[in-house]
Design an enzyme around this catalytic site. Structure first.
Site, PDB file in Angstrom:
ATOM      1  NE  ARG A   1     -45.346  33.981 -82.570  1.00 27.03           N
ATOM      2  CZ  ARG A   1     -46.279  34.305 -81.685  1.00 27.03           C
ATOM      3  NH1 ARG A   1     -46.162  35.404 -80.988  1.00 27.03           N
ATOM      4  NH2 ARG A   1     -47.325  33.542 -81.485  1.00 27.03           N
TER       5      ARG A   1
ATOM      6  CE  LYS B   1     -68.022  31.055 -85.661  1.00 34.92           C
ATOM      7  NZ  LYS B   1     -67.461  30.820 -84.346  1.00 34.92           N
TER       8      LYS B   1
ATOM      9  CG  ASP C   1     -72.114  31.935 -90.732  1.00 33.77           C
ATOM     10  OD1 ASP C   1     -72.115  30.684 -90.687  1.00 33.77           O
ATOM     11  OD2 ASP C   1     -72.782  32.625 -89.971  1.00 33.77           O
ATOM     12  CG  HIS C   2     -68.376  26.630 -90.795  1.00 33.46           C
ATOM     13  ND1 HIS C   2     -68.387  27.170 -89.539  1.00 33.46           N
ATOM     14  CD2 HIS C   2     -68.755  25.345 -90.640  1.00 33.46           C
ATOM     15  CE1 HIS C   2     -68.762  26.253 -88.676  1.00 33.46           C
ATOM     16  NE2 HIS C   2     -68.988  25.129 -89.308  1.00 33.46           N
TER      17      HIS C   2
ATOM     18  CE  LYS D   1     -72.180  23.192 -91.066  1.00 31.33           C
ATOM     19  NZ  LYS D   1     -71.353  22.041 -90.792  1.00 31.33           N
TER      20      LYS D   1
ATOM     21  CD  GLU E   1     -70.700  22.239 -81.509  1.00 34.51           C
ATOM     22  OE1 GLU E   1     -69.793  21.905 -82.267  1.00 34.51           O
ATOM     23  OE2 GLU E   1     -70.686  23.282 -80.844  1.00 34.51           O
TER      24      GLU E   1
ATOM     25  CG  HIS F   1     -72.693  29.132 -87.202  1.00 32.42           C
ATOM     26  ND1 HIS F   1     -71.922  29.721 -88.157  1.00 32.42           N
ATOM     27  CD2 HIS F   1     -71.822  28.482 -86.383  1.00 32.42           C
ATOM     28  CE1 HIS F   1     -70.640  29.452 -87.927  1.00 32.42           C
ATOM     29  NE2 HIS F   1     -70.558  28.706 -86.855  1.00 32.42           N
TER      30      HIS F   1
HETATM   31  C1  BG6 Z   1     -67.798  26.962 -85.021  1.00 33.45           C
HETATM   32  C2  BG6 Z   1     -67.814  27.228 -83.542  1.00 33.45           C
HETATM   33  O1  BG6 Z   1     -68.147  28.117 -85.736  1.00 33.45           O
HETATM   34  O2  BG6 Z   1     -68.701  25.927 -85.349  1.00 33.45           O
HETATM   35  C3  BG6 Z   1     -67.529  25.965 -82.769  1.00 33.45           C
HETATM   36  O3  BG6 Z   1     -66.847  28.197 -83.205  1.00 33.45           O
HETATM   37  C4  BG6 Z   1     -68.421  24.833 -83.225  1.00 33.45           C
HETATM   38  O4  BG6 Z   1     -67.669  26.181 -81.375  1.00 33.45           O
HETATM   39  C5  BG6 Z   1     -68.377  24.693 -84.740  1.00 33.45           C
HETATM   40  O5  BG6 Z   1     -67.960  23.637 -82.613  1.00 33.45           O
HETATM   41  C6  BG6 Z   1     -69.357  23.648 -85.224  1.00 33.45           C
HETATM   42  O6  BG6 Z   1     -69.256  23.499 -86.605  1.00 33.45           O
HETATM   43  P1  BG6 Z   1     -69.928  22.241 -87.326  1.00 33.45           P
HETATM   44  O7  BG6 Z   1     -69.722  22.500 -88.777  1.00 33.45           O
HETATM   45  O8  BG6 Z   1     -69.202  21.032 -86.806  1.00 33.45           O
HETATM   46  O9  BG6 Z   1     -71.361  22.239 -86.918  1.00 33.45           O
END
Ligand code: BG6
Length: 513
Positions: A68, A175, A204-205, A209, A243, A267
């Site tokens: 935007r 997501k 799904d990152h 990894k 975390e 995850h």
């Molecule tokens: C994300 C979550 O998918 O993964 C976050 O939405 C989280 O809340 C993050 O902090 C953590 O990713 P990583 O790669 O730092 O473990």
């Protein structure tokens, strides 16, 4: 029949290509929606630069920002530049940057603005003609899910979703894929009404990894572990994603979502699937997905839910030497927020291999430290021919896959303490990525964005995986919604007492990584 992707690749056993050679994307462009967001700035733009810097993008690669903001392409370029300088993994090289930034364009508009999407189509057409992106376009929806329908609708209306013969159009979605099974189904229906399933890449990152992909290598490239990988020897499995950060600045996304939807649904259930699945026939995407789908279909909550789940919300406390506030004092959270920042659930995988082995999944913010690990905790030896006092310090053997930050694998077992008695104590044998390999691991988003451009779907969950994950989580979420406020835990600790009680009831305890 589960919907799996068909693959255009040849049988890997007969494929003569040397898989160690770098895979370079063909001519294409990528459009990012939500380009002003945090994810784009911290992860997507740096990853695209890192790919370019590693020579994995084609010279014609073009990046189009859509937002935007009243920006010109130069403003967009400056934003990407700052993001790359701040967050890229590889060093900044003027030459790589210059070549990449020549392909930047910015299109200003809102998602309901037909003209803006027509301008986007025109811009992509110009890039095809001027830079040779060849009609191949990826659309990255780094936007909240309630914007998916309108953006997908616009891509369809403007003709951008339908490629000409031999060209591709792909959509990448982030997501949360819905907030429960029903909404996920609706969302999938909307996306699939515009893009066929093989053109949908759900990020799904965690699957990007290296340490997560290594689960497959560890399990299926070795003879050592497989005989032990079952209920015969394993007592239980603990999957932890802890975390230390809080949720300051993320209320817009997180409030009302909570820890279970944020990371267990995706995850942690993906990690469970990789640990618990059977060997796939090959690493063809459809084979890998079929095995994950099978294991998720066999995964159930251990009942009763109130004894086998726990949730909490962080209160004030100390994170290292820093005094931190509780969730309810974070900006954007209302004083009545019941959003959980800690979630733990107990699952069982109803198969011959895993009968009777609980899988404990937990995640939380503001915990003792940042660590993600999968621990397979073994049964005790059936008999110990030692004087009992000699084994007081002996715990259960464990194989721990250290996903992050100290990437590697640990084997924990008992060893004789040096001296004249036969005292036995736990020791660790460690494999560390940092020491074993000189290459540093690519960021998850580098791998995943490259796979989108290559059309390689292995690391992207399909529709059925998403829906099965919601099927597992929905009953827990419903039970929690009916149970009122989550228990408060002190920041910097390992979560609510309820989580310890849940384990203690079974005679087990959480690991303190
Ligand atoms: C994300 C979550 O998918 O993964 C976050 O939405 C989280 O809340 C993050 O902090 C953590 O990713 P990583 O790669 O730092 O473990």
């Amino acid at each position: 029949m589960p919907a799996t992707r068909s693959s255009t690749r040849t049988n890997p056993l007969r494929d003569p290509r040397d898989k160690r050679l770098p895979r370079i994307a063909g001519p294409c462009s990528m459009v990012i929606f939500g380009v002003t967001g945090d994810l784009a700035r911290r992860k997507l733009m740096p990853a695209i630069y890192d790919l370019a810097n590693r020579g994995l993008l084609p010279p014609s690669f073009s990046l189009v920002g859509f937002a935007r903001r009243d920006w010109a392409t130069e403003d967009f370029s400056q934003i990407v530049h700052d993001a790359v300088k701040a967050h890229s993994r590889t060093p900044f090289r003027e030459e790589a940057w210059r070549q990449l930034s020549e392909g930047f364009r910015f299109v200003q508009g809102t998602f309901d603005d037909d003209d803006a999407f027509d301008r986007l189509a025109q811009t992509l057409g110009e890039l095809d003609a001027e830079r040779g992106t060849d009609g191949n376009h990826g659309f990255y929806l780094s936007v909240p899910p309630d914007a998916f329908p309108v953006v997908c609708g616009q891509l369809k209306r403007s003709g951008l979703a339908a490629p000409e013969d031999g060209r591709w159009r792909r959509v990448v979605i982030e997501k949360p894929f819905g907030h429960d099974l029903e909404s996920a189904r609706k969302l999938n229906a909307v996306v699939n009404s515009v893009f066929p399933e093989e053109s949908v890449f759900r990020i799904d990152h965690y699957l990007g990894k290296e340490t997560v992909q290594n689960i497959l290598a560890l399990r299926f490239a070795n003879q050592l572990f497989d005989p032990l990988w079952s209920a015969h020897y394993i007592d239980h499995v603990q999957i932890t994603m802890a975390e230390d950060i809080g949720l300051g600045g993320r209320a817009g996304y997180y409030d009302g979502i909570g820890a279970a939807r944020d990371v267990i649904q995706n995850h942690l259930l993906q990690l469970l699937a990789l640990v618990a699945m059977e060997e796939p026939v090959s690493f063809e995407p459809s084979q890998l997905q079929a095995e994950k789908i099978k294991v998720l279909s066999a995964t159930r909550n251990i009942l009763p839910l109130e004894d086998n789940s726990a949730r909490g919300q962080y209160g004030p406390g100390w994170q290292g030497s820093e005094k931190v506030c509780g969730l309810l004092d974070e900006e954007g959270f209302s004083s009545g927020s019941t959003t959980e920042t800690f979630a733990a659930i107990a699952l069982e995988v109803d198969t011959r291999r895993w009968a009777g082995v609980p899988f404990y999944l937990r995640t939380g913010k503001r915990l003792g430290r940042r660590v993600t690990e999968i621990a397979l905790v073994f049964k005790r030896a059936p008999h110990l021919p030692f004087d009992q006092t000699m084994t007081d310090e002996l715990g259960q053997n464990a194989l721990v896959i250290r996903v992050q930050p100290d990437e590697g694998v640990t084997l924990r077992f008992g060893s004789k303490v040096p001296g004249s008695s036969m005292e036995v104590r736990d020791v660790n044998m460690d494999f560390s990525y940092g020491q074993a390999f000189t290459e540093s691991s690519p960021e998850a988003y580098e791998r995943l964005i490259l796979d989108v451009l290559l059309g390689e779907p292995s690391l992207f969950p399909v529709n059925d995986e998403v829906e099965l994950s919601w099927e597992i989580l929905d009953p827990v979420l419903n039970a929690w919604a009916a149970a009122g406020r989550p228990e408060e835990y002190e920041s910097g600790t390992w979560g609510p007492h309820g989580a310890d009680a849940m384990m203690a009831r079974t005679g087990r305890g959480w690991r303190r990584p």
